[in-house]
Design a protein around this motif. Structure first.
Motif, PDB file in Angstrom:
ATOM      1  N   GLU A  44     -38.231 -16.656  37.233  1.00 33.52           N
ATOM      2  CA  GLU A  44     -37.979 -17.075  35.851  1.00 33.52           C
ATOM      3  C   GLU A  44     -38.108 -18.589  35.702  1.00 33.52           C
ATOM      4  OE1 GLU A  44     -34.382 -17.196  32.596  1.00 33.52           O
ATOM      5  OE2 GLU A  44     -34.331 -15.652  34.128  1.00 33.52           O
ATOM      6  N   LEU A  45     -37.591 -19.337  36.671  1.00 26.98           N
ATOM      7  CA  LEU A  45     -37.654 -20.794  36.604  1.00 26.98           C
ATOM      8  C   LEU A  45     -39.079 -21.324  36.704  1.00 26.98           C
ATOM      9  CD1 LEU A  45     -34.561 -21.779  38.747  1.00 26.98           C
ATOM     10  CD2 LEU A  45     -34.869 -22.164  36.295  1.00 26.98           C
ATOM     11  N   ILE A  46     -39.903 -20.737  37.571  1.00 26.53           N
ATOM     12  CA  ILE A  46     -41.261 -21.270  37.700  1.00 26.53           C
ATOM     13  C   ILE A  46     -42.178 -20.762  36.595  1.00 26.53           C
ATOM     14  CG2 ILE A  46     -41.095 -21.640  40.180  1.00 26.53           C
ATOM     15  CD1 ILE A  46     -42.934 -19.202  40.540  1.00 26.53           C
ATOM     16  N   GLN A  47     -41.787 -19.703  35.913  1.00 24.83           N
ATOM     17  CA  GLN A  47     -42.622 -19.201  34.834  1.00 24.83           C
ATOM     18  C   GLN A  47     -42.350 -19.920  33.519  1.00 24.83           C
ATOM     19  OE1 GLN A  47     -41.999 -14.960  34.874  1.00 24.83           O
ATOM     20  NE2 GLN A  47     -43.753 -14.637  36.192  1.00 24.83           N
ATOM     21  N   LYS A  48     -41.181 -20.520  33.371  1.00 23.80           N
ATOM     22  CA  LYS A  48     -40.868 -21.235  32.140  1.00 23.80           C
ATOM     23  C   LYS A  48     -41.592 -22.581  32.155  1.00 23.80           C
ATOM     24  CE  LYS A  48     -36.323 -19.407  31.038  1.00 23.80           C
ATOM     25  NZ  LYS A  48     -34.921 -19.723  30.812  1.00 23.80           N
ATOM     26  N   PRO A  49     -42.273 -22.893  31.082  1.00 20.99           N
ATOM     27  CA  PRO A  49     -42.941 -24.193  31.065  1.00 20.99           C
ATOM     28  C   PRO A  49     -41.930 -25.334  31.023  1.00 20.99           C
ATOM     29  CG  PRO A  49     -43.147 -23.105  28.942  1.00 20.99           C
ATOM     30  CD  PRO A  49     -42.492 -22.125  29.879  1.00 20.99           C
ATOM     31  N   LEU A  50     -42.223 -26.400  31.761  1.00 19.11           N
ATOM     32  CA  LEU A  50     -41.346 -27.566  31.753  1.00 19.11           C
ATOM     33  C   LEU A  50     -41.611 -28.442  30.542  1.00 19.11           C
ATOM     34  CD1 LEU A  50     -41.539 -28.541  35.525  1.00 19.11           C
ATOM     35  CD2 LEU A  50     -39.780 -27.231  34.352  1.00 19.11           C
ATOM     36  N   LEU A  51     -42.796 -28.360  30.008  1.00 15.96           N
ATOM     37  CA  LEU A  51     -43.172 -29.120  28.827  1.00 15.96           C
ATOM     38  C   LEU A  51     -43.648 -28.151  27.767  1.00 15.96           C
ATOM     39  CD1 LEU A  51     -45.325 -31.896  30.527  1.00 15.96           C
ATOM     40  CD2 LEU A  51     -42.978 -32.100  29.752  1.00 15.96           C
ATOM     41  N   SER A  52     -43.502 -28.544  26.539  1.00 16.27           N
ATOM     42  CA  SER A  52     -44.065 -27.716  25.481  1.00 16.27           C
ATOM     43  C   SER A  52     -45.041 -28.562  24.681  1.00 16.27           C
ATOM     44  CB  SER A  52     -42.966 -27.145  24.580  1.00 16.27           C
ATOM     45  OG  SER A  52     -42.220 -28.201  24.008  1.00 16.27           O
ATOM     46  N   GLY A  53     -46.156 -27.984  24.363  1.00 19.33           N
ATOM     47  CA  GLY A  53     -47.170 -28.686  23.600  1.00 19.33           C
ATOM     48  C   GLY A  53     -46.925 -28.568  22.109  1.00 19.33           C
ATOM     49  N   VAL A  54     -47.457 -29.517  21.386  1.00 25.03           N
ATOM     50  CA  VAL A  54     -47.407 -29.482  19.929  1.00 25.03           C
ATOM     51  C   VAL A  54     -48.798 -29.795  19.408  1.00 25.03           C
ATOM     52  CG1 VAL A  54     -44.979 -30.174  19.760  1.00 25.03           C
ATOM     53  CG2 VAL A  54     -46.750 -31.919  19.730  1.00 25.03           C
ATOM     54  N   TRP A  69     -46.569 -40.575  22.405  1.00 27.21           N
ATOM     55  CA  TRP A  69     -47.573 -39.605  22.791  1.00 27.21           C
ATOM     56  C   TRP A  69     -47.709 -39.637  24.304  1.00 27.21           C
ATOM     57  CZ3 TRP A  69     -49.415 -36.061  19.696  1.00 27.21           C
ATOM     58  CH2 TRP A  69     -49.501 -36.300  18.327  1.00 27.21           C
ATOM     59  N   LEU A  70     -47.782 -38.478  24.916  1.00 26.12           N
ATOM     60  CA  LEU A  70     -48.000 -38.375  26.353  1.00 26.12           C
ATOM     61  C   LEU A  70     -49.097 -37.349  26.585  1.00 26.12           C
ATOM     62  CD1 LEU A  70     -47.242 -39.034  29.269  1.00 26.12           C
ATOM     63  CD2 LEU A  70     -45.505 -37.251  29.138  1.00 26.12           C
ATOM     64  N   ASP A  71     -50.256 -37.824  26.980  1.00 26.13           N
ATOM     65  CA  ASP A  71     -51.405 -36.951  27.222  1.00 26.13           C
ATOM     66  C   ASP A  71     -51.404 -36.594  28.703  1.00 26.13           C
ATOM     67  OD1 ASP A  71     -53.863 -35.700  27.409  1.00 26.13           O
ATOM     68  OD2 ASP A  71     -54.850 -37.124  26.077  1.00 26.13           O
ATOM     69  N   VAL A  72     -51.150 -35.343  29.040  1.00 26.93           N
ATOM     70  CA  VAL A  72     -50.992 -34.933  30.434  1.00 26.93           C
ATOM     71  C   VAL A  72     -52.223 -34.218  30.992  1.00 26.93           C
ATOM     72  CG1 VAL A  72     -48.480 -34.819  30.316  1.00 26.93           C
ATOM     73  CG2 VAL A  72     -49.841 -32.795  29.743  1.00 26.93           C
ATOM     74  N   ARG A  73     -53.327 -34.392  30.310  1.00 32.97           N
ATOM     75  CA  ARG A  73     -54.556 -33.751  30.787  1.00 32.97           C
ATOM     76  C   ARG A  73     -55.214 -34.584  31.881  1.00 32.97           C
ATOM     77  NH1 ARG A  73     -57.445 -33.341  25.262  1.00 32.97           N
ATOM     78  NH2 ARG A  73     -56.391 -35.333  25.105  1.00 32.97           N
ATOM     79  N   PHE A  74     -56.200 -33.994  32.551  1.00 34.05           N
ATOM     80  CA  PHE A  74     -56.976 -34.711  33.552  1.00 34.05           C
ATOM     81  C   PHE A  74     -57.767 -35.831  32.889  1.00 34.05           C
ATOM     82  CE2 PHE A  74     -56.580 -30.507  35.665  1.00 34.05           C
ATOM     83  CZ  PHE A  74     -55.938 -30.951  36.814  1.00 34.05           C
ATOM     84  N   PRO A  75     -58.077 -36.910  33.618  1.00 35.23           N
ATOM     85  CA  PRO A  75     -58.828 -38.035  33.036  1.00 35.23           C
ATOM     86  C   PRO A  75     -60.130 -37.605  32.358  1.00 35.23           C
ATOM     87  CG  PRO A  75     -58.001 -38.648  35.188  1.00 35.23           C
ATOM     88  CD  PRO A  75     -57.699 -37.184  35.009  1.00 35.23           C
TER      89      PRO A  75
END
Length: 88
Positions: free
Chosen positions: A41-51, A67-73
């Motif tokens: 359950e803990l590893i399946q829950k996302p730690l971040l949520s997108g908007v 703003w925090l862009d967490v995508r690859f460069p």
């Protein structure tokens, strides 16, 4: 060597396989056991949520936020958040 706060056994849980090691404490201490169901359950829950961009703009307008862009460069170069939006 495993130290204070370290975890072990997670590889078997993630892979769904048998554990491949044993652990023995050499001194007094505490051991906390996390049942497989709780671990999954803990590893399946996302730690971040997108908007969406619009939701982000609304958040920026109503409270302190960045703003925090967490995508690859490569993804950021292709379609990153505009620099003008990050100056609020």
């Amino acid at each position: 060597m495993i130290g204070p706060g370290d975890a072990f056994g997670e590889e078997a849980l993630v892979a769904g396989s048998n554990r491949n090691a044993s652990v023995r404490m050499l001194s007094d201490g505490q051991l906390v056991r996390l049942p497989k169901e709780a671990f999954v359950e803990l590893i399946q829950k996302p730690l971040l949520s997108g908007v969406t961009y619009t939701e982000g703009e609304n958040i920026l307008a109503t409270k302190p936020a960045v703003w925090l862009d967490v995508r690859f460069p490569e993804e950021h170069l292709r379609d990153g958040i505009q620099a003008a939006s990050t100056t609020r």
